[in-house]
Write an enzyme that holds these catalytic residues in place. Sequence first.
Site, PDB file in Angstrom:
ATOM      1  CE1 TYR A 145       5.545 -39.759  27.091  1.00 33.57           C
ATOM      2  CE2 TYR A 145       7.676 -38.379  26.960  1.00 33.57           C
ATOM      3  CZ  TYR A 145       6.086 -38.383  26.625  1.00 33.57           C
ATOM      4  OH  TYR A 145       5.919 -37.462  25.648  1.00 33.57           O
ATOM      5  CG  ASP A 240      14.524 -42.801  25.611  1.00 32.26           C
ATOM      6  OD1 ASP A 240      15.254 -41.779  25.404  1.00 32.26           O
ATOM      7  OD2 ASP A 240      12.931 -42.671  25.451  1.00 32.26           O
ATOM      8  CE  LYS A 268      14.432 -34.374  27.486  1.00 27.62           C
ATOM      9  NZ  LYS A 268      13.472 -33.334  27.556  1.00 27.62           N
TER      10      LYS A 268
END
Length: 416
Positions: A145, A240, A268
């Site tokens: 994802y 990622d 994050k």
Amino acid sequence: MPNTRRSEELMARAERLFPGGVNSPVRAFRSVGGTPRVIERARGALLWDADGNELIDYIGSWGALILGHAHPEVLEAIGRAAQKGTSFGAPSQLEVALGETIVASVPSIGRLRFVNSGTEAAMSALRVARGFTGRPKIIKLAGGYHGHADGLLVNAGSGAAGIGRPTSAGVTAATAADTLVAPYNDAGRVAKLLADNPRQVAAIIVEPVAANMGVVRPARGYLEALRQMTIDDGALLIFDEVITGFRLARGGAQERLGIQPDLTVLGKIIGGGLPVGAYGGRAEVMAVVAPEGPVYQAGTLSGNPLAMAAGLATLRRLVPEVYGRLDDFGSVLEAGLKDGAHEADVEVQVVRAGSLLTVFFDDEARFARFFHAMLERGVMLPPSQQEAWFVSAAHGNEELRATLVAARAAFREVRG
């Protein structure tokens, strides 16, 4: 059973306002059933819901809060920044300081650009890859994802690896067609896609340690093979590291695994719990980004001073001793969960990478029973077994003991 009346009332109101009553899908508890807890406040490793129930938290704002909730130094940094203004729409000293900190920490990043989310960062990194290479296609790995941009909401059905197919309504087949898909940990399938699309692939984007299909570690030699294939083909390798960046090591998974990509996507932790994203890589690649180059990308709140301040305060605390404690806690938690499942004669797989962990059951119904059994005993887990548990530096021996006591009881309940 804990009292959850206030959470239920608030969720009933929320459902009249938001699709599914939430502002991000997994929060709705659709995978596990029941009513989500509405959170009132948090500190350290603990949450308190709207009914006053105390919960040990293994969500941690989906990995952003590596120091735990409401860390005093992070709150102080946000407060100082807010006193000077919440947004400028102009360069600030804080974005320079955080940018320098990231470049000094992640060896593959020579230059970077701040954005406001991981989705935006991944989308932008792929645009840069296409602009740099002049090629249209990308390869992603099934189950990975990378945010909800149209071209990334693509996966492969059974037997259909390599065929770009939308996995969300609203994504057109034409958008999906330039996204090629191969199974994670299958370098041979990636090689075939490159061979079948000669000099057409701009980039391979991969979570170096997958964490959005549960935690899945890369097979031995897999990432090395991707690195060599992209070099040979002239494509870029994009890591990622929205989840793994500054979590598995200060330099992310790439430091821990010893592999340098061409571009890295971050989010994050670098915002200390505030909205943030970033993408960066080799200077020559990043030179295609406007205003220096022809690849356009912009953002009103990019480099927001509050997020920059929170990120700086967080990264300053991430010294080697912190990573040692995170790994130690994760290791003991992993062993205790395996022991608890074995004692209860419940078949599970516990997969861990540093302070990321997933408990895989053989079916979703068993996980749902385990999830609710843990929640009733005061432990908040991600409400899907396709998500990772996140350990923070605020988790200590007391939380560890309470978690393992709850888990032993929950495994017995799952066994029935």
